[in-house]
Scaffold this active site. Structure first.
Site, PDB file in Angstrom:
ATOM      1  N   HIS A 139       0.809  -1.223   0.000  1.00 33.72           N
ATOM      2  CA  HIS A 139       0.000   0.000   0.000  1.00 33.72           C
ATOM      3  C   HIS A 139       0.834   1.261   0.000  1.00 33.72           C
ATOM      4  O   HIS A 139       0.294   2.358  -0.133  1.00 33.72           O
ATOM      5  CB  HIS A 139      -0.928   0.014   1.227  1.00 33.72           C
ATOM      6  CG  HIS A 139      -0.198   0.097   2.533  1.00 33.72           C
ATOM      7  ND1 HIS A 139       0.163  -1.024   3.265  1.00 33.72           N
ATOM      8  CD2 HIS A 139       0.254   1.155   3.249  1.00 33.72           C
ATOM      9  CE1 HIS A 139       0.774  -0.652   4.365  1.00 33.72           C
ATOM     10  NE2 HIS A 139       0.860   0.661   4.380  1.00 33.72           N
ATOM     11  N   ASP A 161      -0.384  -7.947   1.815  1.00 33.12           N
ATOM     12  CA  ASP A 161      -0.100  -6.527   1.617  1.00 33.12           C
ATOM     13  C   ASP A 161       1.412  -6.299   1.557  1.00 33.12           C
ATOM     14  O   ASP A 161       1.968  -5.453   2.259  1.00 33.12           O
ATOM     15  CB  ASP A 161      -0.727  -5.699   2.749  1.00 33.12           C
ATOM     16  CG  ASP A 161      -0.681  -4.210   2.445  1.00 33.12           C
ATOM     17  OD1 ASP A 161      -0.478  -3.854   1.268  1.00 33.12           O
ATOM     18  OD2 ASP A 161      -0.825  -3.397   3.379  1.00 33.12           O
ATOM     19  N   SER A 213       5.096   2.889   7.846  1.00 33.92           N
ATOM     20  CA  SER A 213       4.811   1.605   7.225  1.00 33.92           C
ATOM     21  C   SER A 213       6.063   1.066   6.542  1.00 33.92           C
ATOM     22  O   SER A 213       6.721   1.774   5.779  1.00 33.92           O
ATOM     23  CB  SER A 213       3.686   1.756   6.204  1.00 33.92           C
ATOM     24  OG  SER A 213       3.322   0.514   5.683  1.00 33.92           O
TER      25      SER A 213
END
Length: 1248
Positions: A139, A161, A213
């Site tokens: 993402h 992901d 992230s």
């Protein structure tokens, strides 16, 4: 956990700062003694200085000197102005400049293995080198800030992901190692400590933020244990969403409510070939109130961009300052829209009209029966675009007007209850009906209504057809339209309304036509000898013309209107459109449903009699828990008594919304296996009627045949003896022969005559003569009973005493039945060691198939844009890549100067109708998944009693996966049967699973399951085959008629039948997420056990039992441990002994007992034998036990048998004794008759 010193990373020693939040005891290595003495000397010098230098003020710690100097420097600006400056206020937030021990440790490692991911120069996340891979969250948008890594080809995994690529060879030395070892405790990452507990990683709230992230989490050895993807705020702490490893298998941990922590990238919009952030329009501010038409044009240009709704919110909010949100903000978008008039088939007077309350769509996807109705008026908004709950606005002759919301009504066969309103939408709960009517009363007390044909039958939630929610009951999953006005993912399309014809604008003035605009924009066209048309905002006079030759229409491009198929679209703007969110989304919730009264249950022989008391129609269903489920169901509406047969495998009964009742039969009987012959026959007849009748009939036939044979031989011998004397005149029969053959010695009188003579003259002699043969027969029978048995005992059923497997080593293999909840014992006999008993019980067995999703299907929605009316010309269709798209052009539809079509010409007018299919808004919650099921993997949860401890383990039943129980290793499986309740194709709908041969992807049929298909509920790829056919519209009416097959998904929901949860064989329990079958009682489960030598007790160390005897005072067979045995013994020394039955037909409850001195022990056992003979082993000594068991008194129980269930019952010892007596007696009679015949024949032949 203990922390390893940081010299692992720095190659030097330094004193770590203590970690205050966690009271973990750290192992502190002792320092050398000289350092300790030096420290004590320094403390002593410091103390002396404090005592001697009293005049000198006490110094503060060094870290506070800087703060003191900063305060002195700030005194000047603070004295010059009264206003406090912001930089000093922000200093405490920036106080922590020096990183802590954990931060410094991570920074050192991250310098080599962490790379920034940038998008347009901004850092959006991070990529990490782990093992031989470079990993980046999927993402996170952008490219890795490294030339070598940026050009790699990444493989994307949406499930985890994550994006991965192979690390270049020259960078492998920079990569960090990873580990799957994650003991609970504290770990490290860029912002400090991470706590791992209960399978979750958590940090103090505020320690992580968007942009983190991709950062790794390290253990104290510098190994990566997880990669951060996001977080979920849980108050004081934040739960991290991570990707981690479990024994080399990648897993993703996602807490509820987790958000991705990639840095948000501003979404861009377009205006006049210039891009700008969608949340900041370039017109400063770009306000709808100031420039409505231009604002709507800008929104239409960006309708397909991701930031459209940000632009819409910014455009409708005039103030550039941030405002507090309220419920009124949700109505703010409606100021850019307006109500409208549309065609209604029934306006309440039996004719159609253009109604202000036209029905656009009626949705009934909610399983709780709530309807969501879309109408042409708007509720909760006034004509001044303000929010007002008490008002609604409608189109009154092309002009919006207000009315009271209290006058709004909805009805089917009876009035409905309105539960929510907003904008174009109404929520209502309605009774059954075939039509639906929506109406209101305006300010002039005039009622307006619109009626549509609509079949409404509220669905049944659960298994009871109730009418109102109960106060107490059971919560079941259901779906409803949430009564929330907040913006949702659901949306409707809006567009510019067409020009509205208004003849009141035209007036005749002495041969001229005057157009009065009244402050509006008017488009006109007059055919007065020439073309005279235009767009005006002021009054205009057309010379030498008549009103009938002119056409005037109001043009309003300042507001949108719903894209309705009942209103033509604006011919000038074509396909331009906008979108707005709609309220009341469909969501999965729980509904309270009633629970039926518990039935009155009476047990009979192999049957259950249930007296049912339904308060409303209630579903009764039942199935056998054997191989053939024989599922049956019926709706019970009145008090009813049902009789259900309970098979040997058990019966599962479900009554209403109650939990299932389970019943198992017991071998109960009225007779006894240890009584007289008639009691024995009655006992076996009730247990096995067919076999008992057959056996008794055959035995009776054989016995009667033997008796008849004996009588025949006696008659033959008598005839042989009488014949010579009958042929000889005056012959006298010897006395002995006359006695044996019952004939007279002389021929003077017959036997009958002699008997009559004795009866008349000498009755005592008559009775003596009659009793002599009988007495002789009784004497012979008693004598023969003392002889050895003439025939062997006929065993009707031989029960093999198998016992447990005996091994010569510590490896043991056993097979247990695949039955959950029944304990099984196995005996391990090892030479030189005392026997060991292992007790195992299957707590659960799971069969989980490997699934591959083919597609999902749900209810479709037919999208019909407003028809395009081409005045004075012919429209053309264009190809569009839409599911089940259809487009047609119809000519000769509208007559000359018909106002509804808004045309003013005498040439041909055409209508372009188009329609296509897309997934309904309900597809996010109401859908069925079509899977292909492959080989199922089995796993078992096993309880093991080993060395006095009950231990529960879970193992894959594949014959390879090993689990450890203390110091023993268990390998379970593979199962003896590869059976699974799932077919190759299955359908999953919510919590139910169905075996179904569904059509493949791309081959759906109209009106059947799979008529609309999509890969996932969120994917955009849609295949549809709904037999959509556009039809010719009726002249004079603006509408788009069409024909279409009904939804195959909704038809399947009505006709799908019972799920596998109710119809699966062997009592399987079916569950989803993941799809699995649990506790299927089929086949056997082999188990291999490796037991170490230390677990055994040598024979010399174990107690030795002597003088053992066994007595069974009470025994009830086929009952759960209904037998009691008392074993008396003498033991050499105190200790513990394993107890085990050497016969597999008898199960003993106790596994281990403690023995001491001369005593006795009592054990409980369970068996299905009427005459149980078994051997019990205590330590290394065995004792024989015999029991005469009686049938149980209870016909039905609610638990399965704890013993081996025999297919056919055994023959009791008493029954065998009676068989011996009867067969022996009859056999003796036959033998005597045969002996007499042989003697007579021998004598007879010797004479000849």
């Amino acid at each position: 956990m203990e922390f390893i010193p940081t010299q692992t990373f720095y190659n030097r020693r330094y004193q770590p700062r203590p970690w205050t939040p966690r009271p973990t005891i750290q192992v502190i290595r002792p320092r050398p003694r000289p350092q300790r003495q030096a420290g004590q000397l320094a403390q002593l010098i410091s103390a002396v200085n404090k005592l001697t230098m009293r005049a000198v003020p006490q110094q503060k710690p060094r870290r506070n000197r800087k703060n003191k100097k900063q305060k002195q420097k700030q005194q000047a600006p603070q004295n010059n102005t009264n206003q406090k400056k912001q930089p000093p206020k922000k200093k405490p937030a920036q106080k922590k400049k020096k990183p802590g021990r954990r931060e410094r440790m991570c920074m050192k490692i991250e310098n080599d293995c962490i790379f920034e991911v940038k998008h347009e120069g901004k850092v959006t996340g991070y990529a990490c080198l782990v093992g031989d891979k470079v990993m980046k969250p999927a993402h996170v948008k952008g490219t890795i800030d490294n030339a070598d890594l940026a050009k790699l080809a990444f493989k994307r995994s949406s499930k985890y992901d994550l994006e991965c690529a192979q690390i270049p060879v020259h960078m492998k030395s920079d990569a960090s190692k990873f580990t799957h070892e994650k003991p609970e405790g504290y770990y490290n990452w860029h912002h400090g400590a991470v706590q791992y507990s209960g399978g979750r990683f958590t940090i103090p709230t505020g320690a992580g933020k968007p942009g983190d992230s991709g950062r790794p989490i390290f253990d104290n050895k510098g190994r990566v244990v997880a990669i951060v993807l996001g977080g979920a705020n849980e108050g004081a702490r934040t739960a991290l969403s991570v990707v981690t490893w479990n024994k080399d298998i990648v897993t993703k941990i996602t807490p509820e409510g987790a958000e991705e922590w990639s840095l948000a990238i501003p979404v861009m919009c377009l205006l006049a070939n210039t891009t700008f952030p969608c949340s900041q329009p370039p017109c400063i501010p770009c306000c709808y109130e100031k420039e409505p038409e231009e604002t709507l044009r800008m929104l239409e240009d960006n309708v397909m961009r991701p930031g459209y709704y940000q632009l819409l919110q910014a455009s409708l909010t005039c103030s550039p300052h941030r405002q507090r949100r309220s419920t009124k903000d949700n109505f703010n978008v409606y100021k850019a829209t307006r109500p409208y008039l549309a065609h209604c088939p029934d306006c309440g007077e039996g004719h159609s009209c253009h109604s202000p309350v036209a029905l656009e769509r009626i949705r009934n996807e909610a399983t709780d029966g709530t309807l969501k109705i879309q109408v042409s008026l708007q509720i909760g908004i006034g004509t001044d675009d303000s929010h007002d709950w008490t008002k609604l606005r409608y189109m009154d002759n092309h002009i919006p007007a207000d009315a009271g919301r209290a006058g709004l009504f909805v009805r089917t066969s009876a009035p409905c209850t309105i539960t929510g309103t907003m904008g174009h939408f109404i929520l209502a709960r309605c009774p059954k009906g075939e039509t639906l009517t929506v109406g209101f009363t305006d300010s002039r007390k005039i009622s307006h209504s619109c009626t549509h044909p609509f079949h409404h039958d509220p669905p049944v939630i659960g298994r009871e057809k109730f009418h109102s929610r109960p106060q107490h009951g059971k919560e079941l999953p259901c779906s409803t339209y949430v009564q929330s006005n907040a913006a949702t993912a659901e949306e409707i399309e809006v567009h510019m309304p067409p020009d509205t014809p208004d003849r009141t604008l035209l007036s005749q003035q002495s041969g001229n036509v005057k157009i009065t605009v009244n402050g509006r924009t008017v488009r006109y066209k007059c055919n007065c000898g020439g073309s005279n048309e235009g767009l005006i905002t002021t009054d205009k006079v057309i010379n030498n013309c008549k009103v009938d030759q002119c056409h005037a229409a109001v043009t309003n491009h300042k507001k949108w209107q719903y894209n309705s198929p009942l209103v033509p679209r604006n011919a000038e703007l074509g396909d331009r459109k906008g979108k707005i969110h709609i309220p009341f989304p469909l969501a999965n919730v729980t509904c309270m449903v009633p629970k039926a009264r518990n039935p009155t249950v009476t047990y009979g022989k192999n049957q259950v009699i249930m007296l049912l008391y339904p308060d409303h129609p209630t579903l009764l269903s039942y199935r056998s828990m054997g191989e053939e489920p024989n599922y049956q169901e019926e709706w019970v509406t009145h008090k009813k008594e049902v009789v259900l047969t309970v098979p040997t495998e058990g019966l599962e009964v479900t009554w209403g919304n109650n939990e299932p009742y389970k019943y198992w039969p017991q071998l109960s009987a009225n007779g006894t296996a240890h009584g007289h012959p008639h009691e024995i026959i009655l006992y076996y007849y009730e247990l096995y009627p067919t076999m008992t009748v057959v056996v008794v009939s055959v035995a009776s036939f054989i016995l009667l045949s033997m008796v008849g044979m004996a009588v025949g031989m006696c008659m033959c011998a008598r005839r042989r003896c009488i014949t010579p004397y009958e042929l000889t005149p005056g012959a006298t029969v010897p006395f002995l022969l006359s006695l044996i053959c019952c004939i007279r010695t002389a021929k003077a009188a017959t036997y009958q005559e002699a008997a009559v003579y004795l009866w008349n003259e000498q009755q005592p002699l008559f009775w003596l003569q009659a009793l002599i043969p009988l007495a002789a027969l009784i004497v012979l029978c008693n004598c023969l009973r003392l002889l050895p048995c003439c025939c062997k005992t006929l065993a009707f059923l031989a029960v093999m005493s198998i016992g447990a497997h005996t091994v010569s080593a510590y490896e043991h293999v056993t097979v247990i039945p695949n039955t959950v909840g029944v304990p099984y014992k196995t005996l391990v006999n090892r030479p030189g060691y005392s026997p060991m008993v292992l007790e195992m019980e299957l707590l659960s067995v799971t069969l989980e198939p490997t699934l591959s999703l083919d597609y999902i299907t749900c209810e479709y929605k037919t999208v019909i844009p407003s028809p395009y009316v081409k005045c004075c010309g012919t429209a053309e269709c264009k190809d569009k890549n839409l599911p089940d798209y259809s487009c047609k052009v119809f000519t000769g539809v509208y007559p000359f100067m018909w106002g509804g079509a808004y045309c003013f010409c005498d040439a041909e007018n055409t209508q372009l109708s188009e329609a296509h299919v897309e997934k309904s808004e309900s597809c996010k919650t109401e859908f069925a998944s079509a899977y292909r099921a492959h080989t199922a993997s089995a796993s078992a949860k096993l309880r093991v009693l080993y060395q006095g401890n009950n231990i529960t383990v879970t193992a894959y039943a594949n014959g390879d996966h090993a689990v450890t129980v203390k110091d023993a290793k268990f390998i379970v499986g593979p199962m003896s049967s590869a059976w699974t309740p799932f077919d190759n194709k299955i359908v999953v709908y919510k919590g139910d699973v169905y075996n179904m041969d569904y059509p493949p992807f791309g081959a759906g049929r109209p009106g059947q399951f799979g008529d609309i298909q999509s890969r996932t509920p969120e994917s955009k790829d849609v295949y549809a085959n709904t037999q959509l056919v556009l039809q010719r519209p009726a002249a004079g009416t603006v509408h788009v008629p069409y024909s279409q097959a009904p939804s195959g998904f909704k038809y399947w929901l009505k006709e799908r039948g019972a799920s596998l949860q109710h119809t699966a064989p062997f009592g399987c329990q079916i569950a989803t997420n993941p799809v699995r079958a649990m506790n299927c009682a089929v086949g056997n489960m082999p188990i291999s056990i490796d037991i170490p030598d230390a677990a055994f007790t040598r024979v010399v160390d174990a107690p030795s039992l002597t003088d053992m005897s066994c007595e069974v005072p009470a025994c009830t067979h086929s009952s759960d441990f209904g037998g009691v045995a008392i074993i008396k013994y003498a033991v050499s020394k105190k200790g513990k002994c394993a107890v085990h039955s050497m016969t597999n037909a008898v199960t003993i409850r106790e596994a281990e007992i403690e023995v001491e001195g001369n005593s006795q022990l009592q054990i409980s056992f369970s068996t299905a034998l009427a005459s149980a003979e078994f051997r019990v082993q205590v330590c290394s000594t065995q004792v024989h036990c015999a029991a005469e068991c009686h049938p149980p008194k209870d016909h039905i129980v609610n638990y399965p048998a704890s013993h081996t269930t025999l297919g056919v019952q055994d023959i009791s010892a008493t029954a065998m004794s009676w068989v011996q007596k009867i067969t022996g007696g009859v056999g003796l009679v036959v033998a005597v008759a045969a002996l007499i015949l042989i003697v007579v024949l021998c004598v007879s032949f010797s004479r000849h």
